[in-house]
Design a protein around this motif. Sequence first.
Motif, mmCIF file in Angstrom:
data_model
loop_
_atom_site.group_PDB
_atom_site.id
_atom_site.type_symbol
_atom_site.label_atom_id
_atom_site.label_comp_id
_atom_site.label_asym_id
_atom_site.label_seq_id
_atom_site.Cartn_x
_atom_site.Cartn_y
_atom_site.Cartn_z
ATOM 1 N N ALA A 201 -5.613 19.549 18.522
ATOM 2 C CA ALA A 201 -6.040 18.946 19.784
ATOM 3 C C ALA A 201 -5.099 19.323 20.919
ATOM 4 N N ILE A 202 -3.805 19.378 20.620
ATOM 5 C CA ILE A 202 -2.854 19.724 21.682
ATOM 6 C C ILE A 202 -2.400 21.156 21.499
ATOM 7 N N GLY A 203 -3.189 22.090 21.994
ATOM 8 C CA GLY A 203 -2.824 23.514 21.957
ATOM 9 C C GLY A 203 -2.448 23.946 20.557
ATOM 10 N N GLY A 204 -1.383 24.713 20.419
ATOM 11 C CA GLY A 204 -0.914 25.139 19.104
ATOM 12 C C GLY A 204 -1.713 26.318 18.609
ATOM 13 N N ASP A 205 -1.092 27.095 17.726
ATOM 14 C CA ASP A 205 -1.744 28.276 17.214
ATOM 15 C C ASP A 205 -2.553 27.922 15.983
ATOM 16 N N ALA A 206 -3.544 28.728 15.682
ATOM 17 C CA ALA A 206 -4.402 28.464 14.538
ATOM 18 C C ALA A 206 -3.597 28.483 13.261
ATOM 19 N N SER A 207 -3.989 27.650 12.331
ATOM 20 C CA SER A 207 -3.254 27.497 11.080
ATOM 21 C C SER A 207 -4.161 26.826 10.075
ATOM 22 N N ALA A 281 -0.367 -4.257 16.979
ATOM 23 C CA ALA A 281 0.453 -4.452 18.181
ATOM 24 C C ALA A 281 1.539 -3.393 18.232
ATOM 25 N N ALA A 282 1.661 -2.711 19.349
ATOM 26 C CA ALA A 282 2.636 -1.622 19.477
ATOM 27 C C ALA A 282 3.303 -1.686 20.832
ATOM 28 N N MET A 283 4.494 -1.032 20.916
ATOM 29 C CA MET A 283 5.180 -0.904 22.203
ATOM 30 C C MET A 283 5.206 0.578 22.572
ATOM 31 N N SER A 284 4.751 0.897 23.772
ATOM 32 C CA SER A 284 4.855 2.267 24.264
ATOM 33 C C SER A 284 5.732 2.239 25.500
ATOM 34 N N GLY A 285 5.932 3.419 26.083
ATOM 35 C CA GLY A 285 6.722 3.497 27.307
ATOM 36 C C GLY A 285 6.135 2.614 28.392
ATOM 37 N N ASP A 286 4.799 2.434 28.368
ATOM 38 C CA ASP A 286 4.140 1.643 29.413
ATOM 39 C C ASP A 286 4.098 0.155 29.090
ATOM 40 N N LYS A 303 -2.803 10.603 15.449
ATOM 41 C CA LYS A 303 -3.861 10.540 16.469
ATOM 42 C C LYS A 303 -3.516 9.515 17.551
ATOM 43 N N LEU A 304 -2.985 8.359 17.128
ATOM 44 C CA LEU A 304 -2.655 7.323 18.118
ATOM 45 C C LEU A 304 -1.573 7.825 19.079
ATOM 46 N N GLY A 309 0.215 8.307 27.043
ATOM 47 C CA GLY A 309 1.200 7.237 27.165
ATOM 48 C C GLY A 309 1.753 6.748 25.835
ATOM 49 N N MET A 310 1.230 7.252 24.699
ATOM 50 C CA MET A 310 1.610 6.727 23.393
ATOM 51 C C MET A 310 2.544 7.663 22.609
ATOM 52 N N ALA A 311 3.019 8.725 23.247
ATOM 53 C CA ALA A 311 3.766 9.759 22.526
ATOM 54 C C ALA A 311 4.900 9.167 21.686
ATOM 55 N N ASP A 312 5.597 8.174 22.249
ATOM 56 C CA ASP A 312 6.759 7.642 21.531
ATOM 57 C C ASP A 312 6.562 6.194 21.086
ATOM 58 N N TYR A 313 5.324 5.803 20.806
ATOM 59 C CA TYR A 313 5.072 4.389 20.493
ATOM 60 C C TYR A 313 5.770 3.970 19.191
ATOM 61 N N ARG A 314 5.986 2.685 19.075
ATOM 62 C CA ARG A 314 6.447 2.092 17.819
ATOM 63 C C ARG A 314 5.719 0.762 17.638
ATOM 64 N N LEU A 315 5.780 0.239 16.407
ATOM 65 C CA LEU A 315 5.145 -1.068 16.191
ATOM 66 C C LEU A 315 5.942 -2.142 16.926
ATOM 67 N N ALA A 316 5.213 -3.161 17.415
ATOM 68 C CA ALA A 316 5.883 -4.251 18.145
ATOM 69 C C ALA A 316 6.549 -5.217 17.168
ATOM 70 N N SER A 317 7.621 -5.854 17.620
ATOM 71 C CA SER A 317 8.294 -6.873 16.787
ATOM 72 C C SER A 317 7.546 -8.205 16.926
ATOM 73 N N GLU A 318 7.845 -9.156 16.042
ATOM 74 C CA GLU A 318 7.188 -10.471 16.151
ATOM 75 C C GLU A 318 7.529 -11.137 17.473
ATOM 76 N N ALA A 319 8.748 -10.919 17.948
ATOM 77 C CA ALA A 319 9.140 -11.516 19.225
ATOM 78 C C ALA A 319 8.316 -10.933 20.370
ATOM 79 N N GLU A 320 8.144 -9.608 20.339
ATOM 80 C CA GLU A 320 7.356 -8.967 21.402
ATOM 81 C C GLU A 320 5.905 -9.436 21.350
ATOM 82 N N ILE A 321 5.397 -9.640 20.124
ATOM 83 C CA ILE A 321 4.021 -10.131 19.990
ATOM 84 C C ILE A 321 3.918 -11.547 20.561
#
Lengths: 566, 566
Positions: A201-207, A281-286, A303-304, A309-321
């Motif tokens: 999906a994001i460029g790259g050579d055939a493989s 639930a996840a945290m992204s840069g945004d 895929k996610l 905006g999700m390039a560096d996402y991680r799962l959210a902590s219980e506190a963040e939720i």
Amino acid sequence: MRLSQFHLRTTKETPADAEIASHRLMLRAGLVRKLAAGIYTWSPLGLRVLRKVEAIVREEMDAAGAIELLMPSVQPRELWEETGRWEKFGGQLLKLQDRKESWYCVGPTHEEVMTDLARHELASYRQLPVTFYQIQTKFRDEIRPRFGVMRAREFLMKDAYSFHLDDAGLDAEYRNMHATYSRIFTRLGLRFRAVQADSGAIGGDASQEFHVLADSGEDAIAFSTGSDYAANVEAARAAEPGPRPAPAEAMRSVATPTQKTCAEVAALLGVPLARTVKSIAAMSGDGFVLALVRGDHEVNEIKLAKVEGMADYRLASEAEIATNLGCEPGFLGPVGTRAPVRVIADREVAAMADFVVGANRPGEHLTGVNWSRDLPEPDAIADIRNVVEGDRAEDGGELRIVRGIEVGHVFQLGRRYAEAMRCTVLDENGREAVPAMGCYGIGVSRVVAAAIEQNHDDAGIVWPEPMAPWRVAVCVINPKQNPAVVEAAEALYRELQAAGVETVLDDRGLRPGPMFADMELIGIPHRVVVSERGLSTGTFEYRARSAAAAENLDRSALFALLGAGR
Amino acid sequence: MRLSQFHLRTTKETPADAEIASHRLMLRAGLVRKLAAGIYTWSPLGLRVLRKVEAIVREEMDAAGAIELLMPSVQPRELWEETGRWEKFGGQLLKLQDRKESWYCVGPTHEEVMTDLARHELASYRQLPVTFYQIQTKFRDEIRPRFGVMRAREFLMKDAYSFHLDDAGLDAEYRNMHATYSRIFTRLGLRFRAVQADSGAIGGDASQEFHVLADSGEDAIAFSTGSDYAANVEAARAAEPGPRPAPAEAMRSVATPTQKTCAEVAALLGVPLARTVKSIAAMSGDGFVLALVRGDHEVNEIKLAKVEGMADYRLASEAEIATNLGCEPGFLGPVGTRAPVRVIADREVAAMADFVVGANRPGEHLTGVNWSRDLPEPDAIADIRNVVEGDRAEDGGELRIVRGIEVGHVFQLGRRYAEAMRCTVLDENGREAVPAMGCYGIGVSRVVAAAIEQNHDDAGIVWPEPMAPWRVAVCVINPKQNPAVVEAAEALYRELQAAGVETVLDDRGLRPGPMFADMELIGIPHRVVVSERGLSTGTFEYRARSAAAAENLDRSALFALLGAGR
């Protein structure tokens, strides 16, 4: 070959550290013997099989116009510095110093050596396109070598490298090699799939990867019944879902005191799991994100991460939720959320009506939920899930999921190595041009193990004929008591050999039980028994390795069956 | 093969560091390319030759009953510790550590791995005798890699190892391998000699080297015209000399004011050099020694060291000479010496009469010297000299001296490895027995270089037919201007291929000069030129690589000559 003149050593013991069938059977049949972790000797029997694979690979590579050469195993550090891989390759690179304290590695692959050769040997566009290959021993210092030769440190590989003036040339050779690999694995008698290694999906050579299908395979592969589409499950895509149905239910709250998973909620409510929606639930840069997939689906992290905006996402902590939704995990949902909480819905979820989600209140879910009516349309809609068996494929077929073992790889390298190593040729106009490169590998020794994973039963290996150490085994019953039987077996052996049928004569004088067990364990496709009883009736007892029972055949029927007619 | 589809890259440049013909020609013909010191890539052309050698070696080893397997390149330190060779092997052993900091080496040879395999795989005398072999890449970290693949660090070797219950079995297989090697080098079309590697005078196991004869060879070899006796010059023995003649002259002193060497004295006196005797002053454990050889002979240090009491001898200093003989070097001799000075005479010197020696007085020699009459008989008589061209051999023939390149080695290892590594089998009586071992090596890649040293001329390589990359080159003159010529050449190419004659079609469109130069440089045995003129007369221009001139042949004569008749 007379087995009495050969070195065959089978064993009934199943080695404790052999986790998979091919590893167990290769040790029991005596194909290989371990020298050190991930380092194996190929016995005479094993080498016969390895050479069969090698010969078919060589024939097809030659027929495809590739040119064989032989590069060294020990490679100087300087070349690997040029591409930056001396450091980047990581711990698999087996480094060493010679007596002059110069650094080398035992080659795990040959892009650097090949590109160095090319910059010296290739001067003009007239020498292009060209594809070189070799069949050569490589070393990768695996952290955890295991599964015998399947994931060994020292292994035999066919690696090929092509050079092209333009991308169209690279494309053409890539397709040529793809077709060649298909011929190779077809000739080897293996069930296989060519698999897209990455969604691209994001460029790259055939493989593409070539996988031998086997239940024990490390990789899950999705393929379509509608075309030859196949991809790693992580990269596979299903078709777009159909249009969203109209709402039919009103939204209402239901008590789910202890039901936290979609499966538990669906069971409680008596609805299909596919009617529920899972909220991750996840945290992204945004900021805070709720990613939604159907209850019977799994989020695909790759895929996610490709959603904007999700390039560096991680799962959210219980506190963040708790901060963002005011609720504990298990009862989360998109209804009632507000910016800055962002909702990303899988394509399937966006096409749902009357679905079930958490209510963002402990012990409570919502049913009959509908987009637009009960909550705003998602902030983003994307393919963020793993495909599952039965998904509709983009080509209209249905997706099936099988497991596979990677045995080959075709790859468009583009110009990264040639650029890094300043490899150029003069083009038609006398200008320096950086050639495009492709690389194409087959794990020759791994093919042997993969073939066994795919083809074995309780008694042992069931070789595809093209890989068998011998096609036919002639077994002599009671040779010491029966000179006439020995004579007949010898005659049959000589006639089969003369007819071009690769035959082994089991003249070791074993009792029938252990002799047959050996021939089954080492997987000889056709077994012919010469016995006193057979001689008296003018027949041979014949059994195909894959057949349930033996049959008695006269000489002409036997020869016709073995393709040695006339 | 069509050359336009192949990768051939010849060069006119003679690399500066290439000291010998094979190295120069292998680089010029593009058979190999250097990757690092002593590490070479085999080009497509070079690999064709290497594979020819490999195939003949494999066929003959198989025919001799040896069984092929494939051992790993990377070997664990523990095995080498068992034989003590981890330290003893010295700097040629390329050691390395893996990611777990365990020590390994890149295998320079496989006695340890083989013996380890044997102690696991061989359990009973019934499995013996057995000979295993492999054709495999090895690494020896030479101090000074040079001469291209002749003394490379990474090289291809055929190594074989045999196991026997008794010495008679080892002897038999040793002879079998000796005969096999003779067949291999004969089939390769090489002039060679099997050479005794050591005189064997002091015990030791049998060992012979196979040398390809070539003027540039590093080793001097003496062989007899009377049998197949051959030995390294250092190990060769001549026949016993005839009886000592009766004295005919009186001993007298002659002035030799500046004549210190035998040659100078002989010239001054007008006598043959063979009438003079050279006195070498040495110190042994027992004290001062004068070793005597004929003026035209050289002392052989290995033989001298084998004389009783001389194991650790060294040359005497001028001070020691002055103390024992009262004289300076150049005028030394045995006349008038007394115990403890010990006189060791070469067998030839002991058989001389009326000879010339130094007088132990500056500027003075003695002529007409005779044993018993003028000085006591020698304290010891032994063979302490190098043989020379023309010596009488022990078999009655005459010794000739040629130079050779070692390409093979057969060796009786005895039980040293099996004992060190506790490798045993059960014998007929159920008792543990340590098997006797033999080892048998051929330097496959070195054979290629040696063949070129033996077979080349100013224009390039002159391959023996069995090693040539192709037997026949069909050269097309002016293909672009002459479609009929191209058609005829293609037809000839196809017919030769169909007749089993390995043919290359030079369809690159080069001018005749460079095209012929290439075919001569790469040493194709038979060249056939297809030209407009030839077509008009119904002939092909044919030239053998080794012939002085070309000839015109019609089709049937050409096919008959190439062994593709009918």
